[in-house]
Scaffold this active site. Structure first.
Site, PDB file in Angstrom:
ATOM      1  N   PRO A  11       0.792  -1.225   0.000  1.00  0.00           N
ATOM      2  CA  PRO A  11       0.000   0.000   0.000  1.00  0.00           C
ATOM      3  C   PRO A  11       0.829   1.283   0.000  1.00  0.00           C
ATOM      4  CG  PRO A  11      -0.106  -1.081   2.138  1.00  0.00           C
ATOM      5  CD  PRO A  11       0.545  -2.053   1.196  1.00  0.00           C
ATOM      6  N   ASN A  12       0.321   2.231  -0.760  1.00  0.00           N
ATOM      7  CA  ASN A  12       0.868   3.596  -0.866  1.00  0.00           C
ATOM      8  C   ASN A  12       2.142   3.698  -1.708  1.00  0.00           C
ATOM      9  OD1 ASN A  12      -1.174   4.846   0.824  1.00  0.00           O
ATOM     10  ND2 ASN A  12      -0.204   3.743   2.511  1.00  0.00           N
ATOM     11  N   ARG A  19       5.236  10.981  -2.490  1.00  0.00           N
ATOM     12  CA  ARG A  19       5.005  10.638  -1.085  1.00  0.00           C
ATOM     13  C   ARG A  19       6.303  10.771  -0.282  1.00  0.00           C
ATOM     14  NH1 ARG A  19       4.782   4.521   1.189  1.00  0.00           N
ATOM     15  NH2 ARG A  19       4.225   5.021   3.327  1.00  0.00           N
ATOM     16  N   TYR A  24      11.449   8.531   0.968  1.00  0.00           N
ATOM     17  CA  TYR A  24      11.355   7.467  -0.045  1.00  0.00           C
ATOM     18  C   TYR A  24      12.015   7.813  -1.378  1.00  0.00           C
ATOM     19  CZ  TYR A  24       8.076   5.540   3.314  1.00  0.00           C
ATOM     20  OH  TYR A  24       7.516   5.040   4.461  1.00  0.00           O
ATOM     21  N   ASN A  75       8.140  -5.738  -1.120  1.00  0.00           N
ATOM     22  CA  ASN A  75       8.081  -4.556  -0.267  1.00  0.00           C
ATOM     23  C   ASN A  75       6.620  -4.457   0.163  1.00  0.00           C
ATOM     24  OD1 ASN A  75       8.006  -2.161   1.038  1.00  0.00           O
ATOM     25  ND2 ASN A  75       9.090  -0.981  -0.541  1.00  0.00           N
ATOM     26  N   ALA A  78       3.331  -0.892   4.609  1.00  0.00           N
ATOM     27  CA  ALA A  78       2.792  -0.914   5.980  1.00  0.00           C
ATOM     28  C   ALA A  78       2.321  -2.300   6.409  1.00  0.00           C
ATOM     29  CB  ALA A  78       1.647   0.090   6.098  1.00  0.00           C
ATOM     30  N   GLU A  99      12.787  -9.784   1.482  1.00  0.00           N
ATOM     31  CA  GLU A  99      12.018  -8.649   2.017  1.00  0.00           C
ATOM     32  C   GLU A  99      12.779  -7.375   1.708  1.00  0.00           C
ATOM     33  OE1 GLU A  99      11.379  -8.775   6.258  1.00  0.00           O
ATOM     34  OE2 GLU A  99      10.616  -6.723   6.300  1.00  0.00           O
ATOM     35  N   HIS A 101      12.761  -2.900   1.669  1.00  0.00           N
ATOM     36  CA  HIS A 101      12.204  -1.586   2.001  1.00  0.00           C
ATOM     37  C   HIS A 101      13.114  -0.515   1.427  1.00  0.00           C
ATOM     38  CE1 HIS A 101       9.460  -3.524   4.728  1.00  0.00           C
ATOM     39  NE2 HIS A 101      10.491  -4.237   5.150  1.00  0.00           N
ATOM     40  N   ARG A 108      13.862   4.462  11.936  1.00  0.00           N
ATOM     41  CA  ARG A 108      12.584   5.184  11.993  1.00  0.00           C
ATOM     42  C   ARG A 108      11.774   4.789  13.231  1.00  0.00           C
ATOM     43  NH1 ARG A 108       9.768   4.688   6.379  1.00  0.00           N
ATOM     44  NH2 ARG A 108       8.577   6.425   7.294  1.00  0.00           N
TER      45      ARG A 108
END
Ligand code: DQA
Length: 151
Positions: A11-12, A19, A24, A75, A78, A99, A101, A108
């Site tokens: 998502p997003n 964004r 990012y 990725n 969330a 995985e 990111h 963070r």
């Protein structure tokens, strides 16, 4: 299936480019996808690159990958920090899983330090921005080759 790596985005991530670019980066998802196709081609592989804002759709794609892909790069955005469903689906495929990111989640908020994906992934990559996708393709291809005894 011939050497197809499924790259899933949660998502997003469709908003990349606009964004929170300070976190990012300014690269769009379409640009990242183009880079992935170009890199895979150099390796004699293919990528199936997808994005969804819906958890169930990601689960469906992971289930289908058994018959169509040699590895999964994910990725989960969330959903990384919330989704038992993605954890279970990845575990059930038996495929190599990387995985990924864009940001270094460990620098963070603490809620980003918990991942439901890591324990079913072969490896985890974070903090390398868009270039991480290229690194993840290399890793996924290598893990798949190692498992197939091709190295
Ligand atoms: C992300 C990190 C997640 O914590 C976040 O929810 C995202 C993107 C990353 O690529 O850095 O949406 O997965």
């Amino acid at each position: 299936m011939s050497d197809t790596i499924l790259i899933l985005n949660g998502p997003n991530l469709n908003l990349l480019g606009t964004r929170e670019p300070e976190i990012y980066g300014a690269t769009t998802l379409a640009n990242i996808e183009a880079r992935c196709h170009a890199h895979a081609e150099k390796l004699g592989a293919k990528v199936d690159f997808r994005q969804s804002n819906t958890e169930g759709e990601l689960v469906d794609w992971i289930q289908q990958a058994r018959d169509t892909a040699i590895a999964i790069v994910i990725n989960a955005a969330a959903y990384t920090h919330t989704s038992v469903a993605l954890h279970d689906a990845l575990k059930a495929t038996g495929l190599p899983v990387v995985e990924l990111h864009l940001s270094n989640v460990y620098k963070r908020e603490s809620f980003r330090h918990k991942s439901f994906i890591s324990s079913v992934a072969d490896g985890v990559m974070c903090g390398f921005g868009a270039h991480g996708y290229v690194l993840a393709i290399d890793a996924a291809k290598q893990i798949a080759a190692d498992r197939a005894g091709k190295t």
